[in-house]
Design a protein around this motif. Structure first.
Motif, PDB file in Angstrom:
ATOM      1  N   GLN A  74      39.250  -8.631  37.145  1.00  0.00           N
ATOM      2  CA  GLN A  74      39.569  -8.341  36.101  1.00  0.00           C
ATOM      3  C   GLN A  74      40.753  -7.609  35.614  1.00  0.00           C
ATOM      4  O   GLN A  74      40.305  -6.521  35.151  1.00  0.00           O
ATOM      5  CB  GLN A  74      38.584  -8.449  35.356  1.00  0.00           C
ATOM      6  N   LYS A 110      36.277  -3.327  37.241  1.00  0.00           N
ATOM      7  CA  LYS A 110      36.798  -4.355  37.239  1.00  0.00           C
ATOM      8  C   LYS A 110      37.927  -5.361  38.037  1.00  0.00           C
ATOM      9  O   LYS A 110      37.279  -6.454  38.041  1.00  0.00           O
ATOM     10  CB  LYS A 110      38.077  -3.936  36.509  1.00  0.00           C
ATOM     11  N   ASP A 122      43.953  -5.275  33.964  1.00  0.00           N
ATOM     12  CA  ASP A 122      44.357  -5.411  32.940  1.00  0.00           C
ATOM     13  C   ASP A 122      46.168  -6.214  32.881  1.00  0.00           C
ATOM     14  O   ASP A 122      46.164  -6.025  31.959  1.00  0.00           O
ATOM     15  CB  ASP A 122      44.014  -3.590  32.435  1.00  0.00           C
ATOM     16  N   TYR A 138      43.565  -2.679  37.599  1.00  0.00           N
ATOM     17  CA  TYR A 138      42.541  -2.520  36.591  1.00  0.00           C
ATOM     18  C   TYR A 138      42.254  -0.502  36.156  1.00  0.00           C
ATOM     19  O   TYR A 138      41.832  -0.063  36.513  1.00  0.00           O
ATOM     20  CB  TYR A 138      41.604  -2.796  37.490  1.00  0.00           C
ATOM     21  N   ASP A 192      39.722   1.199  37.291  1.00  0.00           N
ATOM     22  CA  ASP A 192      37.764   0.932  37.446  1.00  0.00           C
ATOM     23  C   ASP A 192      37.258  -0.004  38.215  1.00  0.00           C
ATOM     24  O   ASP A 192      37.915  -0.952  38.349  1.00  0.00           O
ATOM     25  CB  ASP A 192      37.831   0.288  35.610  1.00  0.00           C
ATOM     26  N   GLN A 237      40.441   2.100  33.216  1.00  0.00           N
ATOM     27  CA  GLN A 237      40.075   2.444  32.860  1.00  0.00           C
ATOM     28  C   GLN A 237      40.602   3.828  31.818  1.00  0.00           C
ATOM     29  O   GLN A 237      41.342   4.580  32.473  1.00  0.00           O
ATOM     30  CB  GLN A 237      38.640   3.198  32.753  1.00  0.00           C
ATOM     31  N   SER A 297      43.395  -1.487  26.785  1.00  0.00           N
ATOM     32  CA  SER A 297      44.275  -1.186  27.760  1.00  0.00           C
ATOM     33  C   SER A 297      45.483  -0.898  28.099  1.00  0.00           C
ATOM     34  O   SER A 297      45.507  -0.281  27.262  1.00  0.00           O
ATOM     35  CB  SER A 297      44.380  -2.892  28.061  1.00  0.00           C
TER      36      SER A 297
END
Length: 663
Positions: free
Chosen positions: A408, A403, A410, A388, A400, A390, A228
């Motif tokens: 969700q 996410k 990061d 969000y 992402d 990756q 992350s």
């Protein structure tokens, strides 16, 4: 009888062993070629993080140590891996320094298996899966046995070197004597070594069942998902924070705004970049400041690589005419009258809107009311947003969408980057009005805005000053909404502003308002005195068993009770800690170290600001020297050393007393 000559019979083992070696060497050539790709370099650290997830307690320290060693030196380890694998591949194909290469290859494969793959193997879920690395170890061992049994092979570079330099056998086969044909009896010394190796392999297979069911395959996708932005972030602050100062309003009846959509890399945490879609090359986009009643002339140009649009929440205008998608290289002009004052968002409205906003296409437009609000000495604009991510390559992240749909993030941040105003505070003066224009760009999470240690003098939830609220410490701002917060702080000090949704706060939504009088001396902290001891209730007294009389002996029940009373709230009953707040004790190298001095010292005297397993935690570890006796601390330390799969050496109360006296 066979018609094949005996000499041909004798040559078959050499041919077969050479064929196995070359075939295995070709596999290593493919492996080595992969290490030279950009994809391998981009996800090198991610492979370690990926393998570390889902490991059992007894092996966690191994993975955490390697992550701490490799992460700051990733470039060095990438090149070492490339060189080692390429050298092994060429040596196998050519038959060069065979026994040395076989032993080195087995050790290297064992290291790869136990770091980038994980004990138990991640390639498929199942108890019998070992992973490719351990399979390579077994093949190298087989080559060592074949080499020992049949000696030098004419199908190798070693054979031709040995014909000119007999001493080369020492390097190639660790044996200066000529190869001996025929079978050799195997001694019990060798049989014992083989049996020990089999027992060790069985141990790892059985002990690795946990990771077999939990560790993802070391694919680039899994490696990217294992990291992350905050795990990659530097311990050093962001070099320069975004200027949060409200820009001046444009004078006159009209305000012209030029905004360009561009693709830019922006810093979202210290040392971590994100491949964003932006307004004006930054996230959030430039703050637009106008006055109620002004005509806002918008010139929007798309210099990105896909369709974009712009949507102003401060505008009452036909979206079908003005908030339309335009192609790369196109521009659109339109106007609207800023009729309603307040703090508003503007954003890209191109479907999927979730992706465009979450990828950075948002900003704030501030509309001053025609009747001005009370003057403020300092005015700042804070735009809350979510990232969000990756991993794309190294410390570069990308979007992402999965996410995003699951909400969700990061990171949750103010003005695009995590913790930037914690490290570079906003300034104010005691008794002077500070105005915070807070816009929640989302795209999905609500914000509970709060300034710790302060009460808002006024909160303007909309553009009507008559609707002002007072006496609030926290006010909720939904995604796509905004509000204006006024503070008049009488005393100097550092006041944290946060999203009081605490999960958001630890993901980056926090900053500092540094209130200091010009040229004033730093505020002195009040004296802290030791409180008078309070009598212990009967219920509390019975919660922890009394220490037995006589020499110290570890009492597991007492250790568990002391740990629960003093440590479990932070480090958790499972010893896993709280990510981002408190370190794990399960698999912690200090807890497992045979020398318990550091472990005892931390419990006695606390710890703060020192990296633990490569992470510096913001929450301090308190000191227990004043509140716990030597036997109590010994019991806590021993509980931590013998729980959750930890197998550390136990300590005594005398060791605690000795270290206590050294402080």
């Amino acid at each position: 009888m066979s018609s094949v000559p005996k000499t041909e019979h004798a040559s078959w083992p050499s041919m077969a062993s050479a064929a196995l070696r070359v075939a295995f060497g070709i596999i290593w050539v493919v492996n080595a070629a992969f290490t030279w790709t950009d994809q391998f370099a981009a996800h090198y650290v991610g492979y370690l993080h990926n393998a570390a997830q889902g490991q059992p307690a007894w092996s966690a320290f191994w993975f955490n140590n390697w992550i701490a060693i490799v992460t700051p030196n990733a470039g060095l380890f990438i090149w070492l891996t490339r060189i080692i694998e390429t050298a092994l591949a060429l040596a196998l194909v050519l038959g060069f320094a065979r026994k040395t290469v076989y032993v080195a290859g087995a050790l290297f494969s064992l290291l790869v298996w136990s770091t980038a793959e994980g004990f138990g193997g991640p390639y498929a879920v199942g108890a019998t899966n070992m992973g490719i690395g351990i399979g390579y170890v077994l093949i190298f061992i087989a080559l060592i046995v074949i080499n020992y049994r049949f000696g030098s092979s004419p199908y190798s570079l070693d054979y031709h070197i040995e014909r000119r330099w007999r001493g080369w056998r020492c390097a190639a086969e660790w044996n200066p004597d000529p190869a001996v044909a025929g079978a050799h009896p195997v001694s019990w010394r060798i049989q014992g070594s083989v049996l020990f190796g089999i027992a060790l392999l069985l141990f790892f297979l059985i002990a690795g069942l946990h990771s077999s069911l939990n560790v993802h395959a070391p694919s680039p996708a899994a490696a990217a998902a294992a990291v992350s932005p905050l795990s990659l972030a530097s311990n050093k602050p962001i070099a320069k924070a975004r200027d949060a100062t409200l820009p001046p309003v444009q004078e006159g009846p009209e305000a012209t705004v030029h905004i360009e959509a561009t693709d830019h890399s922006v810093e979202i945490a210290s040392g971590v970049q994100y491949q964003a879609w932006t307004f004006g090359g930054k996230v959030p986009g430039p703050v637009i400041h106008v006055r109620q009643g002004q005509t806002v002339n918008v010139v929007f140009t798309n210099r990105g690589t896909m369709q974009h649009s712009i949507d102003f929440h401060a505008a009452m205008t036909p979206p079908s005419l003005h908030f339309v998608d335009i192609q790369p290289g196109e521009s659109i002009k339109f106007s609207f009258v800023a009729k309603v004052p307040g703090a508003f968002i503007y954003h890209c409205g191109t479907p999927p809107v979730l992706l465009h906003i979450a990828n950075g296409m948002y900003g704030a437009i501030i509309v001053d009311p025609a009747t001005p609000l009370p003057p403020a000495q300092e005015s700042y604009v804070l735009v809350q947003g979510e990232w969000y991510t990756q991993q794309i390559s190294g410390n570069v992240m990308g979007a992402d969408f999965n996410k995003m749909t699951k909400e969700q993030p990061d990171e949750v941040v103010f003005n695009g980057a995590a913790f930037q105003y914690r490290d570079h505070p906003l300034v104010a003066e005691p008794g002077k009005r500070v105005r915070l224009y807070m816009v929640n760009a989302g795209p999905s999470l609500w914000s509970s805005f709060h300034v710790i240690g302060a009460i808002f003098d006024k909160v303007y939830p909309d553009g009507d000053a008559a609707h002002a609220l007072s006496g609030l410490s926290t006010y909720t701002v939904g995604p796509g909404a905004g509000a204006v917060f006024d503070l008049v702080i009488p005393d100097a000090g550092k006041y944290a502003f946060v999203d009081h949704s605490m999960a958001h706060e630890i993901m980056g939504a926090q900053g500092i308002l540094d209130v200091q009088a010009p040229g004033g001396a730093p505020t002195e902290k009040p004296p802290i005195e030791k409180a008078a001891a309070q009598p212990v209730s009967a219920a509390a007294a019975t919660a922890v068993p009394a220490a037995p009389a006589g020499p110290y002996v570890f009492n597991a029940e007492r250790g568990a009770a002391l740990y629960t009373a003093n440590c479990a709230a932070c480090h958790q009953a499972t010893g896993t800690g709280l990510p981002g707040a408190f370190p794990p004790l399960k698999g912690n190298p200090v807890v497992l170290d045979a020398d318990a001095s550091k472990h005892i010292h931390v419990v006695l005297h606390g710890l703060h600001g020192e990296p633990v397993m490569g992470v510096t935690y913001p929450s301090p570890m308190p000191a227990f020297a004043a509140s716990l006796k030597d036997a109590d601390i010994a019991d806590i330390v021993n509980h931590e050393r013998t729980s959750w799969g930890n197998q550390g050496k136990q300590v005594t109360a005398d060791q605690v007393a000795k270290l206590r006296a050294q402080k």
